[in-house]
Design an enzyme around this catalytic site. Structure first.
Site, short mmCIF file in Angstrom:
data_model
loop_
_atom_site.label_atom_id
_atom_site.label_comp_id
_atom_site.label_asym_id
_atom_site.label_seq_id
_atom_site.Cartn_x
_atom_site.Cartn_y
_atom_site.Cartn_z
N ARG A 31 -76.51 87.58 -91.96
CA ARG A 31 -75.08 88.43 -92.39
C ARG A 31 -75.47 89.54 -92.28
O ARG A 31 -74.92 90.50 -92.05
CB ARG A 31 -74.46 87.47 -93.44
CG ARG A 31 -74.06 86.32 -93.78
CD ARG A 31 -73.31 85.38 -93.85
NE ARG A 31 -72.21 86.20 -93.78
CZ ARG A 31 -71.32 86.14 -95.45
NH1 ARG A 31 -71.88 85.70 -96.26
NH2 ARG A 31 -70.27 87.66 -95.53
N THR B 166 -84.70 85.65 -108.10
CA THR B 166 -85.33 85.83 -107.10
C THR B 166 -85.43 87.04 -107.12
O THR B 166 -85.27 87.23 -105.99
CB THR B 166 -86.37 84.99 -106.55
OG1 THR B 166 -84.34 84.50 -106.03
CG2 THR B 166 -86.73 83.35 -106.70
N ARG C 228 -73.40 92.88 -109.79
CA ARG C 228 -75.11 93.29 -109.20
C ARG C 228 -74.71 93.53 -107.63
O ARG C 228 -74.47 93.45 -107.08
CB ARG C 228 -75.62 92.07 -109.29
CG ARG C 228 -75.95 91.90 -110.62
CD ARG C 228 -76.95 90.62 -110.97
NE ARG C 228 -76.01 88.93 -109.99
CZ ARG C 228 -76.43 87.50 -109.94
NH1 ARG C 228 -77.89 87.69 -110.58
NH2 ARG C 228 -76.09 86.67 -109.52
N CYS D 78 -77.52 88.28 -103.16
CA CYS D 78 -78.31 87.92 -102.09
C CYS D 78 -78.30 88.56 -100.79
O CYS D 78 -79.58 89.01 -100.73
CB CYS D 78 -76.97 86.80 -101.34
SG CYS D 78 -76.91 85.23 -102.49
N LYS E 271 -82.54 79.70 -95.81
CA LYS E 271 -81.73 80.49 -96.14
C LYS E 271 -82.22 82.12 -96.50
O LYS E 271 -81.56 82.59 -96.26
CB LYS E 271 -82.49 79.64 -97.95
CG LYS E 271 -82.16 80.67 -98.76
CD LYS E 271 -80.20 80.60 -99.23
CE LYS E 271 -79.69 81.74 -99.69
NZ LYS E 271 -78.87 81.73 -100.05
N LYS F 192 -67.67 92.63 -104.72
CA LYS F 192 -66.77 91.55 -103.53
C LYS F 192 -65.21 91.18 -104.93
O LYS F 192 -65.41 91.49 -105.47
CB LYS F 192 -67.14 90.64 -103.09
CG LYS F 192 -67.33 89.48 -104.01
CD LYS F 192 -67.82 88.28 -102.91
CE LYS F 192 -67.36 87.84 -102.04
NZ LYS F 192 -66.38 86.23 -102.22
N ASP G 89 -81.66 77.14 -120.26
CA ASP G 89 -81.84 78.67 -120.06
C ASP G 89 -82.62 79.27 -121.26
O ASP G 89 -81.94 78.90 -122.78
CB ASP G 89 -80.07 79.56 -119.69
CG ASP G 89 -79.60 80.55 -119.34
OD1 ASP G 89 -80.10 81.19 -118.53
OD2 ASP G 89 -80.96 81.85 -119.81
N1 LIG Z 1 -75.03 84.25 -107.21
C1 LIG Z 1 -74.45 83.49 -105.47
O1 LIG Z 1 -74.15 83.86 -105.39
C2 LIG Z 1 -76.16 82.78 -105.30
C3 LIG Z 1 -76.19 82.79 -103.62
C4 LIG Z 1 -77.28 81.40 -103.72
C5 LIG Z 1 -78.11 81.34 -104.19
N2 LIG Z 1 -78.83 82.57 -105.34
C6 LIG Z 1 -79.94 82.54 -105.50
O2 LIG Z 1 -79.51 81.10 -106.99
C7 LIG Z 1 -80.65 81.72 -107.92
C8 LIG Z 1 -80.31 81.88 -108.84
O3 LIG Z 1 -79.97 83.25 -108.88
P1 LIG Z 1 -78.10 83.56 -110.22
O4 LIG Z 1 -77.39 84.54 -109.54
O5 LIG Z 1 -77.53 81.96 -110.63
O6 LIG Z 1 -79.08 84.26 -110.90
P2 LIG Z 1 -78.41 84.39 -112.58
O7 LIG Z 1 -79.32 86.01 -112.72
O8 LIG Z 1 -76.45 84.72 -112.77
O9 LIG Z 1 -78.98 83.36 -113.33
C9 LIG Z 1 -80.04 82.79 -112.87
C10 LIG Z 1 -80.65 82.68 -115.09
O10 LIG Z 1 -81.86 82.19 -115.23
C11 LIG Z 1 -82.37 82.14 -116.60
N3 LIG Z 1 -83.91 82.37 -116.90
C12 LIG Z 1 -84.56 83.16 -116.07
N4 LIG Z 1 -85.97 82.61 -116.12
C13 LIG Z 1 -85.46 81.61 -117.26
C14 LIG Z 1 -86.39 80.97 -117.83
N5 LIG Z 1 -87.78 81.27 -116.81
N6 LIG Z 1 -86.30 79.90 -117.99
C15 LIG Z 1 -84.80 79.78 -118.44
N7 LIG Z 1 -84.05 80.15 -117.80
C16 LIG Z 1 -84.15 81.43 -117.59
C17 LIG Z 1 -81.39 83.55 -116.82
O11 LIG Z 1 -81.46 84.21 -118.15
C18 LIG Z 1 -80.37 83.45 -116.10
O12 LIG Z 1 -78.78 82.62 -116.56
C19 LIG Z 1 -82.26 82.82 -107.16
O13 LIG Z 1 -82.81 82.95 -106.61
C20 LIG Z 1 -80.24 83.60 -105.92
O14 LIG Z 1 -81.11 84.76 -104.74
C21 LIG Z 1 -77.37 82.83 -106.13
#
Ligand SMILES: NC(=O)c1ccc[n+]([C@@H]2O[C@H](COP(=O)([O-])OP(=O)(O)OC[C@H]3O[C@@H](n4cnc5c(N)ncnc54)[C@H](O)[C@@H]3O)[C@@H](O)[C@H]2O)c1
Length: 406
Positions: free
Chosen positions: A208, A80, A322, A255, A201, A315, A29
């Site tokens: 939902r 994203t 967020r 999401c 996805k 939730k 990260d």
């Molecule tokens: N949070 C959820 O419940 C959930 C569920 C399903 C899918 N998703 C999807 O999963 C993906 C990630 O979501 P998340 O909730 O884990 O996000 P998040 O913000 O919690 O984590 C993302 C991490 O990526 C790191 N990061 C960003 N750019 C980077 C780079 N270039 N190099 C290295 N590290 C980098 C950030 O520092 C951060 O720690 C998204 O596309 C989201 O839509 C999330």
């Protein structure tokens, strides 16, 4: 070895899960603080079972770094978001991370995009990054999309048990990646093509959102004409083919409140229902505010400072704020210059908003009207403490007589 890029809500538990099932993992990260915390032996967010999984993964040798590794398998789990103006996906994080992967990966590597992306994102934004770096997709680099479905609050269980989708150009590569995920995933793993996986996805979260919007629209209709929406939903759901969800103060998280916009942004002509659902769900925080003002008037509560919001997260039983309805309500109040509302959430330890309490009793002492915005177990177990307060329950969890509902 797998190099997992992005150690947030999705990347971290996924990395831990692979590592605790015998796969060699380095989690990367770019957030130095986050990596330092993990290397100091601490997790970075609260989630049931995460600490135990973390300890297991550490014992199995997982490593955390700010550096991208040279290896033959990458899983990208970076954010994203959507562009608030165009409603389209903002692919900047995915593009940046794939660029960095290309700078270190050897020929023959597989790049799995786990981040949720709108259909066509991988064609439009990821493939060009790979080819611009001199690689031939399918020969030098294998490309896969493996979106994640887990829900915060039950991530560890769902990682183990949910079904998954793997989209790949090449079926054989899809099967190889399926085998990798099967090291921990006990659910069915469906292999398909990348575009189908992308769309599936986004469709799941949109489904939902629309269903929640229907419940929220019903609550507005019923409130306007003095009908009990909860009783109506309870009875309607006895129909064998009806399953109406519960209304609430809005939709938060990263999401459901984000992904449907991808379809609205990319297919504006065909996404009328999806857009309306988004707008209905986004209107709920203001609907709750209107309820609050009416209830204040009815009960002679003149000062906003006598109102307390219980819950800041989007939730129950998680620490993720967020896009949370409470934050949206606070922003809306700020715009209307309504200051002084008190806020409490047992999951939010740091000071995040004005007038935030860290002690439940002190919070209760200072307010006359409690607005239940999140159904954390803590409040469900301590509901009796609200006796004597005016209560607005947006989650239908409080049975104290006289409680107002949405
Ligand atoms: N949070 C959820 O419940 C959930 C569920 C399903 C899918 N998703 C999807 O999963 C993906 C990630 O979501 P998340 O909730 O884990 O996000 P998040 O913000 O919690 O984590 C993302 C991490 O990526 C790191 N990061 C960003 N750019 C980077 C780079 N270039 N190099 C290295 N590290 C980098 C950030 O520092 C951060 O720690 C998204 O596309 C989201 O839509 C999330």
């Amino acid at each position: 070895m797998i190099n997992i890029i992005g150690l947030g809500y999705i990347g971290l538990p996924t990395a831990l899960m692979f590592a605790s099932h015998g796969v060699e993992v380095v989690g990367t990260d770019y957030n130095k603080e986050l990596v330092a915390t993990l290397n100091a032996g601490k997790t970075t967010f609260e989630e049931a079972g995460l600490d135990d999984l973390f300890n297991e993964a550490v014992n199995c040798g997982i490593k955390f770094s700010t550096e991208y590794q040279s290896t033959d398998m990458y899983i990208v789990a970076v954010p994203t978001p959507y562009d608030k103006e165009s409603k389209r996906i903002d692919p900047a994080y995915v593009i940046a991370s794939v660029k960095q992967v290309m700078a270190v990966c050897p020929k023959g590597a597989t790049v799995v995009i786990e981040s949720t992306v709108s259909p066509g994102t991988i064609d439009r934004y990821v493939r060009p990054v790979i080819t611009e770096n001199g690689f031939v997709i399918g020969e030098d680099i294998n490309l896969v999309h493996a979106p994640e479905r887990i829900i915060p609050g039950n991530m560890v269980y769902e990682l183990l048990h949910n079904s998954r989708t793997i989209g790949a150009d090449d079926k054989a590569i899809g099967e190889k990646v399926k085998e990798l995920y099967a090291s921990f995933c006990q659910g069915e793993i469906v292999v398909t093509d990348i575009r189908t996986a992308e769309m599936t996805k986004v469709v799941e979260n949109t489904f939902r959102d629309i269903n929640i919007a229907f419940a929220n629209e019903l609550v507005k209709i019923c409130r306007s004409d003095d009908m009990d929406v909860y009783e109506i939903i309870r009875i309607a759901n006895k129909h064998p083919r009806v399953n109406i969800l519960s209304p609430g103060p809005g939709v938060g998280g990263h999401c459901i409140s984000v992904d449907p916009w991808f379809l609205v942004g990319d297919y504006p002509t065909y996404s009328n229902l999806i857009k309306q659902a988004r707008l209905i769900n986004d209107s709920m925080p203001d609907f709750v505010l209107e309820r609050i003002y009416n209830i204040m008037k009815e009960n002679g509560i003149k000062e906003v400072s006598k109102v307390g919001f219980y819950g800041l997260t989007y939730k129950e039983n998680v620490d993720d704020v967020r896009e949370s309805p409470t934050l949206q309500m606070l922003e809306s109040m700020e715009r209307h210059l309504a200051h002084g509302v008190k806020v409490y959430d047992p999951f939010i330890k740091a000071d995040m908003v004005e007038n935030q309490y860290h002690d439940f009793e002190a919070f209760l002492n200072d307010v006359d009207l409690v607005v239940l915005l999140v159904g954390h177990d803590e409040i469900k177990e301590n509901m009796g403490k609200l006796k004597g307060k005016v209560i607005l329950d947006t989650r239908n969890i409080c049975s104290i007589e006289g409680t107002y509902r949405l």
